[in-house]
Design a protein around this motif. Structure first.
Motif, PDB file in Angstrom:
ATOM      1  N   ASN A   1       0.825  -1.211   0.000  1.00  0.00           N
ATOM      2  CA  ASN A   1       0.000   0.000   0.000  1.00  0.00           C
ATOM      3  C   ASN A   1       0.858   1.259   0.000  1.00  0.00           C
TER       4      ASN A   1
ATOM      5  N   GLN B   1     -13.427   3.497   8.783  1.00  0.00           N
ATOM      6  CA  GLN B   1     -12.197   2.764   8.488  1.00  0.00           C
ATOM      7  C   GLN B   1     -11.852   1.794   9.627  1.00  0.00           C
TER       8      GLN B   1
ATOM      9  N   ASN C   1      -5.853   4.023  -4.600  1.00  0.00           N
ATOM     10  CA  ASN C   1      -4.832   4.872  -5.207  1.00  0.00           C
ATOM     11  C   ASN C   1      -4.894   4.839  -6.733  1.00  0.00           C
TER      12      ASN C   1
ATOM     13  N   ASP D   1       0.133   6.790   6.218  1.00  0.00           N
ATOM     14  CA  ASP D   1      -1.285   6.609   5.926  1.00  0.00           C
ATOM     15  C   ASP D   1      -1.687   5.142   5.884  1.00  0.00           C
ATOM     16  N   THR D   2      -0.738   4.260   5.655  1.00  0.00           N
ATOM     17  CA  THR D   2      -1.060   2.828   5.630  1.00  0.00           C
ATOM     18  C   THR D   2      -1.056   2.203   7.023  1.00  0.00           C
TER      19      THR D   2
ATOM     20  N   GLN E   1      -7.720  -2.654   3.894  1.00  0.00           N
ATOM     21  CA  GLN E   1      -6.306  -2.620   3.527  1.00  0.00           C
ATOM     22  C   GLN E   1      -6.105  -2.828   2.027  1.00  0.00           C
TER      23      GLN E   1
ATOM     24  N   ASN F   1       0.977   4.258  -2.615  1.00  0.00           N
ATOM     25  CA  ASN F   1       0.799   5.636  -2.153  1.00  0.00           C
ATOM     26  C   ASN F   1       1.837   6.558  -2.769  1.00  0.00           C
TER      27      ASN F   1
ATOM     28  N   CYS G   1     -14.877   3.981  -6.227  1.00  0.00           N
ATOM     29  CA  CYS G   1     -14.475   3.223  -5.030  1.00  0.00           C
ATOM     30  C   CYS G   1     -15.659   2.485  -4.427  1.00  0.00           C
TER      31      CYS G   1
ATOM     32  N   ARG H   1      -9.798   1.482   2.582  1.00  0.00           N
ATOM     33  CA  ARG H   1      -8.656   1.577   3.484  1.00  0.00           C
ATOM     34  C   ARG H   1      -8.816   0.609   4.651  1.00  0.00           C
TER      35      ARG H   1
ATOM     36  N   GLU I   1     -12.806   5.143   2.468  1.00  0.00           N
ATOM     37  CA  GLU I   1     -12.479   4.719   3.825  1.00  0.00           C
ATOM     38  C   GLU I   1     -12.727   3.227   4.015  1.00  0.00           C
TER      39      GLU I   1
ATOM     40  N   ILE J   1      -5.708  -0.210  -0.029  1.00  0.00           N
ATOM     41  CA  ILE J   1      -5.361   1.170  -0.349  1.00  0.00           C
ATOM     42  C   ILE J   1      -4.828   1.277  -1.770  1.00  0.00           C
TER      43      ILE J   1
END
Length: 543
Positions: free
Chosen positions: A13, A69, A161, A285-286, A155, A17, A203, A152, A149, A157
């Protein structure tokens, strides 16, 4: 997932990012320069002011986005899909109500808001319409924003992205055409808002497809779930609100005490620092969904390890970039703005804000993300309130006394230094069961020492006039590239442990294939070298 799988997700992730951030930086810089050159100063100042307010939109989030999240990460462990359906449905329809109230309130008070910002009469009507449309979009961002969210929390992400990256590239293409074709300020604003909201819809498709058992229904809205979720979200909300105050108040203070033109001056100096912050926070952020997952399964040793390793890697990434940006700041500002001469105040604002973001990366970014997900939200809330109040009070006091843009930047830096190094850092050290100095030696000092040679190389043009050049592109590409290479080599050789170097090499496709061939040879060999096998094992197990 165990800790090894969580770490693998973190790296995957984080790399996505950084790819998204790199593309975002390029897109942002090009877009910034296009609009800085194409729009009148008042229009560009109003544009910057609105998008700084966009960050304030999260103040009406009430912490539910962060709670979504966290709950997705936790309830996915127990596979309690009915509870998760109630939680997400409650948050979604609460957001829809907030959106309606926000859009209506701004539409009714738009005349007063425009007059408050001292907009010239010629732009009053266009800016008022842009204001109404902009806040309607902020309202829509609440219910739509729950879906990234969810990804995220899962997991995933990297998927979020990829969607965002594609939208950014499309936005750049359309805005470039709009500027070339001479579109109006309002038309360009609509383009930017569309591409800010569209990725959330995409998303939603992927997030819900991954959890077919989860349903979003108005009938699942629950007051008891609302109260239960708010037990966490109110603290997350206040902490997030204080972060917004820390990061976005400067523009409003300048707009209210000086002028909209002062916001444009500040924004030009702040852009390099903002790009630096965007690039250095991607690993952090991860950590939030990973910390929530580890907290849910009760792996406290892994959480402590995550805190130390996250801080160490944040320093290894941020320190070389800070040194490079600090010494190459003037040519970077000239490239960014297109101005042949950079005002001294703009340069000083950029240096102060760059250092502000750097120290925030070291002391705030990792600790706050992990502590928020592991039951420390109440304490983080009070710390955030104290820092935000100090930030606002010092900034207003200094700008009223000195009437300068840099006063606001200094007012933001001072509280961050105090709360970061004298409150958050000792807290992290106690959790790691070591002294503050020992934590510095383990996490920060290797990066600092490794970047000294790069700082000397980058400072050489200031000592040797023969190395100076008036061409900003040549200075960035020549001096900056040399300094960057020196920094990368020194960090690789002196700051990284051998197992960390082996782990990073194993993630490069060509090196991974070579490692796989070497492993096959070792397995086929009846007498492998004793020193080789432990090295490979240590590389596979490293963070």
């Amino acid at each position: 997932m165990n800790y090894t799988e969580v770490k693998s997700r973190i790296w995957s992730n984080a790399l996505s990012n950084y790819l998204r951030t790199f593309i975002g930086i390029v897109v942002g810089l090009i877009t910034f320069r296009l609009l800085y050159q194409a729009l009148p100063k008042e229009s560009f100042g109003f544009w910057s002011l609105l998008w700084s307010v966009f960050g304030y939109g999260i103040l009406l989030d009430f912490g539910f986005g962060f709670a979504a999240q966290k709950r997705v990460a936790e309830l996915s462990v127990s596979r309690d899909w009915n509870k998760l359906s109630q939680v997400l449905s409650t948050i979604l329809f609460f957001y829809l109500g907030i959106a309606a109230v926000l859009a209506g309130t701004v539409a009714l008070g738009s005349h007063h808001i425009i007059r408050w910002f001292d907009v010239s009469p010629a732009n009053h009507d266009e800016f008022r319409l842009a204001l109404i449309v902009f806040f309607a979009a902020i309202g829509l961002a609440f219910p739509l924003g729950i879906f990234p969210e969810i990804l995220r929390g899962q997991q995933r992400i990297r998927l979020a992205n990829n969607i965002t990256t594609l939208a950014m590239l499309m936005r750049l293409g359309v805005i470039a055409w709009a500027v070339h074709a001479g579109w109006s300020f309002m038309s360009i604003m609509l383009v930017a808002l569309f591409f800010a909201l569209a990725p959330d819809l995409v998303c939603a498709l992927f997030a819900l497809r991954h959890m077919p058992e989860v349903k979003l229904r108005l009938s699942l809205f629950s007051r008891s779930i609302m109260r239960e979720t708010m037990a966490f979200s109110i603290f997350a909300y206040i902490s997030t609100a204080t972060n917004i105050v820390l990061g976005k108040t400067d523009q409003l203070v300048l707009g209210a005490t000086l002028s909209v033109a002062a916001v444009a001056l500040y924004q030009a100096g702040a852009k390099v620092a903002e790009v630096f912050a965007q690039f250095t926070k991607q690993l952090q952020d991860t950590l939030s969904p990973a910390a929530a997952h580890l907290h849910a399964i009760g792996d406290h040793a892994a959480l402590r390890d995550l805190l130390q390793r996250g801080t160490r890697w944040s320093a290894l990434i941020a320190t070389p970039l800070y040194v490079l940006c600090a010494f190459q700041l003037e040519p970077l500002l000239r490239v960014l703005t297109g101005d042949a001469v950079i005002a001294q105040e703009t340069f000083l604002v950029a240096q102060v804000l760059l250092f502000w973001f750097y120290t925030t990366t070291l002391t705030h970014s990792v600790s706050k993300r992990i502590y928020m997900m592991t039951g420390h939200e109440r304490r983080l809330m009070w710390l955030g309130i104290g820092e935000a109040v100090a930030n606002l009070a010092i900034s207003i006091t200094l700008v009223l006394i000195f009437r300068s843009v840099i006063s606001v930047a200094v007012g933001s830096l001072i509280p961050t230094l105090i709360f970061g190094w004298f409150v958050l850092w000792p807290w992290m050290a106690r959790d790691a069961d070591m002294s503050s100095w020992r934590l510095i030696r383990q996490t920060l000092l290797p990066a600092w020492l490794a970047c000294i040679p790069a700082a000397l190389v980058l400072a050489a043009p200031h000592w040797l006039p023969a190395l100076q050049t008036s061409n900003e592109w040549l200075q960035i590409l020549a001096h900056g590239s040399v300094g960057g290479v020196v920094a990368a080599l020194c960090v690789w050789r002196f700051a990284l442990h051998p197992d960390e170097r082996a782990s990073l090499l194993a993630r490069i496709p060509c090196c991974r294939r070579s490692s796989a061939r070497q492993s096959r040879v070792l397995r086929a060999s009846p007498t492998p070298e004793p020193s080789t096998l432990p090295e490979l094992a240590s590389g596979e197990a490293s963070y």
